[in-house]
Scaffold this motif. Structure first.
Motif, mmCIF file in Angstrom:
data_model
loop_
_atom_site.group_PDB
_atom_site.id
_atom_site.type_symbol
_atom_site.label_atom_id
_atom_site.label_comp_id
_atom_site.label_asym_id
_atom_site.label_seq_id
_atom_site.Cartn_x
_atom_site.Cartn_y
_atom_site.Cartn_z
ATOM 1 N N ILE A 1 0.622 -0.885 0.201
ATOM 2 C CA ILE A 1 -0.068 -0.191 0.438
ATOM 3 C C ILE A 1 1.128 1.065 0.206
ATOM 4 C CG2 ILE A 1 -1.696 1.303 1.021
ATOM 5 C CD1 ILE A 1 -2.852 -1.610 2.441
ATOM 6 N N MET A 2 0.680 2.230 -1.335
ATOM 7 C CA MET A 2 1.912 3.161 -1.565
ATOM 8 C C MET A 2 0.953 4.558 -1.681
ATOM 9 S SD MET A 2 5.298 3.635 -3.165
ATOM 10 C CE MET A 2 6.027 4.990 -3.124
ATOM 11 N N PRO A 3 -0.252 5.080 -1.215
ATOM 12 C CA PRO A 3 -1.022 6.179 -1.623
ATOM 13 C C PRO A 3 -0.170 7.296 -2.293
ATOM 14 C CG PRO A 3 -1.306 5.839 0.806
ATOM 15 C CD PRO A 3 -0.100 4.718 0.420
ATOM 16 N N GLY A 4 0.990 7.508 -1.572
ATOM 17 C CA GLY A 4 1.944 8.827 -1.970
ATOM 18 C C GLY A 4 3.322 8.349 -2.433
ATOM 19 N N ASP A 5 4.098 8.853 -1.520
ATOM 20 C CA ASP A 5 5.703 8.816 -1.473
ATOM 21 C C ASP A 5 6.392 7.209 -0.671
ATOM 22 O OD1 ASP A 5 5.674 10.417 0.574
ATOM 23 O OD2 ASP A 5 6.987 11.606 -0.484
ATOM 24 N N CYS A 6 5.353 6.868 0.071
ATOM 25 C CA CYS A 6 5.270 6.181 1.054
ATOM 26 C C CYS A 6 4.940 4.724 1.144
ATOM 27 C CB CYS A 6 5.344 7.576 2.353
ATOM 28 S SG CYS A 6 6.342 5.959 3.681
ATOM 29 N N VAL A 7 5.911 3.920 1.400
ATOM 30 C CA VAL A 7 4.734 2.406 1.758
ATOM 31 C C VAL A 7 4.033 2.951 3.386
ATOM 32 C CG1 VAL A 7 5.221 0.201 1.830
ATOM 33 C CG2 VAL A 7 6.140 1.279 0.714
ATOM 34 N N ALA B 1 5.934 0.994 -11.045
ATOM 35 C CA ALA B 1 5.162 2.546 -12.392
ATOM 36 C C ALA B 1 5.920 3.536 -11.239
ATOM 37 C CB ALA B 1 3.968 2.039 -12.252
ATOM 38 N N LYS B 2 5.605 2.601 -9.833
ATOM 39 C CA LYS B 2 5.648 3.764 -8.301
ATOM 40 C C LYS B 2 7.130 4.217 -7.972
ATOM 41 C CE LYS B 2 1.240 1.863 -6.665
ATOM 42 N NZ LYS B 2 0.752 1.101 -5.251
ATOM 43 N N VAL B 3 7.881 3.308 -8.471
ATOM 44 C CA VAL B 3 9.543 4.320 -7.930
ATOM 45 C C VAL B 3 10.431 4.872 -9.781
ATOM 46 C CG1 VAL B 3 9.851 1.302 -7.056
ATOM 47 C CG2 VAL B 3 10.059 1.798 -9.346
ATOM 48 N N ASP C 1 17.181 0.285 3.022
ATOM 49 C CA ASP C 1 16.294 0.965 3.018
ATOM 50 C C ASP C 1 15.211 1.008 1.395
ATOM 51 O OD1 ASP C 1 18.368 2.655 1.267
ATOM 52 O OD2 ASP C 1 17.704 3.974 2.633
ATOM 53 N N ALA C 2 16.339 -0.199 0.751
ATOM 54 C CA ALA C 2 15.344 -0.271 -0.860
ATOM 55 C C ALA C 2 14.741 0.895 -1.493
ATOM 56 C CB ALA C 2 13.447 -0.678 -0.246
ATOM 57 N N SER C 3 15.258 2.092 -1.514
ATOM 58 C CA SER C 3 15.409 3.685 -2.191
ATOM 59 C C SER C 3 13.948 3.912 -1.507
ATOM 60 C CB SER C 3 15.783 4.061 -3.540
ATOM 61 O OG SER C 3 15.310 2.148 -4.316
ATOM 62 N N VAL C 4 13.066 3.239 -1.084
ATOM 63 C CA VAL C 4 11.165 3.613 -0.966
ATOM 64 C C VAL C 4 10.785 3.890 0.242
ATOM 65 C CG1 VAL C 4 9.399 3.200 -2.049
ATOM 66 C CG2 VAL C 4 10.665 2.310 -3.404
ATOM 67 N N VAL D 1 13.739 -8.478 -6.748
ATOM 68 C CA VAL D 1 12.694 -8.816 -8.497
ATOM 69 C C VAL D 1 10.994 -8.570 -7.397
ATOM 70 C CG1 VAL D 1 12.363 -9.384 -10.831
ATOM 71 C CG2 VAL D 1 14.815 -9.348 -10.148
ATOM 72 N N THR D 2 10.746 -9.732 -6.988
ATOM 73 C CA THR D 2 9.338 -9.699 -7.177
ATOM 74 C C THR D 2 8.713 -8.460 -6.442
ATOM 75 O OG1 THR D 2 9.887 -12.144 -6.663
ATOM 76 C CG2 THR D 2 7.184 -11.513 -5.526
ATOM 77 N N THR D 3 9.725 -8.106 -4.983
ATOM 78 C CA THR D 3 9.638 -6.853 -4.869
ATOM 79 C C THR D 3 8.815 -5.764 -5.676
ATOM 80 O OG1 THR D 3 10.443 -7.759 -2.683
ATOM 81 C CG2 THR D 3 10.192 -5.608 -2.213
ATOM 82 N N PHE D 4 9.974 -5.600 -6.333
ATOM 83 C CA PHE D 4 9.444 -4.398 -6.682
ATOM 84 C C PHE D 4 9.395 -4.359 -8.154
ATOM 85 C CE2 PHE D 4 13.470 -3.320 -4.609
ATOM 86 C CZ PHE D 4 13.263 -1.554 -4.525
#
Length: 518
Positions: free
Chosen positions: A264-270, A303-305, A480-483, A293-296
């Motif tokens: 769930i990422m409604p804005g710029d944060c999970v 599209a969210k990154v 930290d996944a860059s997200v 790969v599955t995570t992203f």
């Protein structure tokens, strides 16, 4: 409003280690596991009534004694059926070679004995440095903070302290292929074959491939503390059960049959996850122990990154060349050159380095090796509970095998099974008469059954361009996944695969430190 402080996706060993560390630091943690048991790729499977085999991972090699003590795993049920097992190189003529803790025995020259002892000394020395690096997040090379600069300075100092001769040899060999290294040092074809297999197992490499000296180092990290190969009592599921018990004792909530469908990422944060049944759970942060790969791609969506992150994810190399062969046996087979007391050791089929290279060739073209290398365990010798009385199970790691052969595995499976049993029969001539049941797990099977892209047991290929501050890619190398709100803690993160638990431990430390800074 959040349901918990932290949601961890996946109850594999790294996910459970991370969850336990965070809960021990006072965080409320829930682990979401799609399957019905903990352990990830370290679980048992029943191939016939009463016959239990390790589904994927079959040895405990790199789970350090320190981490076992920190998590109190022995108090939570972890028991070893055998420790410091010998690796035995099989030979069709019965002239086997055995390796254990820097010593080689068998029909081998004194020169090769001395050369192996020297190689063991050098690799152990380097691995003590790698182990130190493995226990902390990788330092940034550019724009790092003071602790990164200190870590790099520490690395440089320790390289200097290796001594000029050892440091020169390390720098000379670091980018080399293991084939050339072994040709330089040894005469025995079987010894060279065994060490070639150690370097390429679990990879998409052959011994002539660049980087394979590094993968040999990485695969033998346990030499840093003088360890070898151990077997878990009750099968590899015993490790997952002990880790789950430790997690629950620390206050972690474990939820099975909870498949995460998306983040769930409604804005710029999970901010949480949505399960396959539609349930939404919110948390202060989400930690993924599944492959990057599955995570992203699947859970978050590219599209969210940022575009550069999406490009980096698409370039991660995850080709697997590894399969499993499982046999239920009515009794112990006879291996040429071995007595019954040796059948509980680690048995290797890798008669020479050219054999290992030839086994790699077919997978380049979407095929499989009909004469593969094998890493063989007969775990019921050390742990009779895994099979009915007087009967046994055999599990073999098979290299090299294509994920998607021409015509698909539906047309190749039976032929591959027959070929691999024929290969095994060259060293255990009566193996077929003991077989009660048999199966193979291809890379495609491992992908589907263990939910890992490409069926790669390291999640991300181990190579010099995909380790340290480049694993799985630079922007996500420190967990930290860059997200914002999303962290990684699986085998695709530093320091990599094998059953070490260190990615989970390092990720937990990173999360706690970032909380203090925010």
């Amino acid at each position: 409003m959040t349901d918990v402080d932290v949601l961890v996706i996946g109850a594999g060993h790294n996910g459970l280690v991370c969850a336990t560390q965070l809960a021990s630091a006072g965080r409320s943690v829930m682990v979401l596991e799609a399957g019905e048991q903990p352990g990830g790729m370290a679980v048992n499977r029943e191939i016939a009534p009463g016959f239990q085999v390790p589904g994927c991972a079959q040895w405990l090699t790199q789970f350090s004694p320190q981490l076992i003590r920190e998590l109190k795993l022995e108090q939570h049920g972890l028991e070893l059926a055998a420790t410091d097992l010998t690796s035995i190189g099989l030979s069709a003529d019965g002239n086997t070679i055995s390796l254990k803790q820097g010593e080689v025995s068998g029909e081998i020259s004194d020169a090769d004995r001395a050369a192996f002892a020297e190689l063991y000394r050098l690799l152990s020395k380097v691995n003590r440095l790698l182990l130190r690096l493995s226990k902390r997040p990788p330092p940034y090379l550019v724009e790092g903070k003071l602790r990164d600069k200190l870590a790099l300075a520490d690395l440089g100092l320790r390289l200097r302290l290796m001594g000029s001769d050892d440091m020169s040899e390390l720098l000379r060999q670091a980018l080399n292929n293991v084939y050339d290294l072994l040709q330089e040092r040894f005469e025995s074809p079987l010894l060279k074959g065994m060490l070639s297999l150690e370097a390429v197992q679990g990879t998409h490499f052959g011994p002539r491939s660049p980087n394979t000296v590094f993968t040999l180092l990485q695969r033998k990290l346990q030499w840093a503390w003088g360890g070898e190969v151990s077997q878990v009592r009750g099968g590899m599921a015993g490790l997952g059960t002990a880790l789950a018990n430790a997690a629950q004792a620390a206050g972690v909530t474990l939820r099975y049959g909870a498949e995460v469908q998306s983040l769930i990422m409604p804005g710029d944060c999970v901010e949480g996850v949505q399960l396959a049944d539609g349930t939404e759970l919110r948390a202060g942060c989400v930690v993924s122990s599944v492959d990057p790969v599955t995570t992203f791609e699947s859970l978050l969506g590219l599209a969210k990154v940022e575009t550069d992150t999406a490009r980096r994810v698409s370039q991660i190399r995850i080709k697997s060349g590894t399969a499993k062969l499982h046999l239920a046996l009515s009794g112990l087979p006879n291996f040429t050159g071995l007595d019954a007391s040796q059948l509980g050791q680690r048995l290797l089929i890798a008669p020479d380095p050219n054999y290992v290279e030839r086994a790699f060739n077919p997978v380049k073209y979407g095929e499989y090796a009909s004469l593969p290398t094998m890493d063989i365990s007969i775990p019921s010798v050390n742990d009779p509970s895994l099979a009915p009385d007087g009967q046994h199970v055999l599990s073999a790691i098979v290299q090299h095998v294509s994920h998607s052969p021409a015509g698909g595995w539906s047309t190749q499976r039976e032929r591959a099974l027959s070929d691999w049993i024929d290969c095994l029969a060259q060293y255990a001539p009566d193996i077929r008469e003991h077989i009660v049941a048999a199966e193979i797990l291809t890379p495609a099977d491992l992908e589907q059954q263990y939910r890992v892209q490409g069926g790669h047991w390291d999640h991300v290929e181990i190579s010099l361009d995909q380790v340290l501050m480049m694993r799985p890619f630079p922007a996500a190398a420190r967990y930290d996944a860059s997200v914002p709100g999303l962290y990684l803690c699986g085998a695709g993160s530093h320091p990599g695969g094998n059953l070490s638990g260190l990615p989970g431990r390092n990720a937990a430390d990173t999360i706690l430190k970032m909380e203090k800074q925010s």
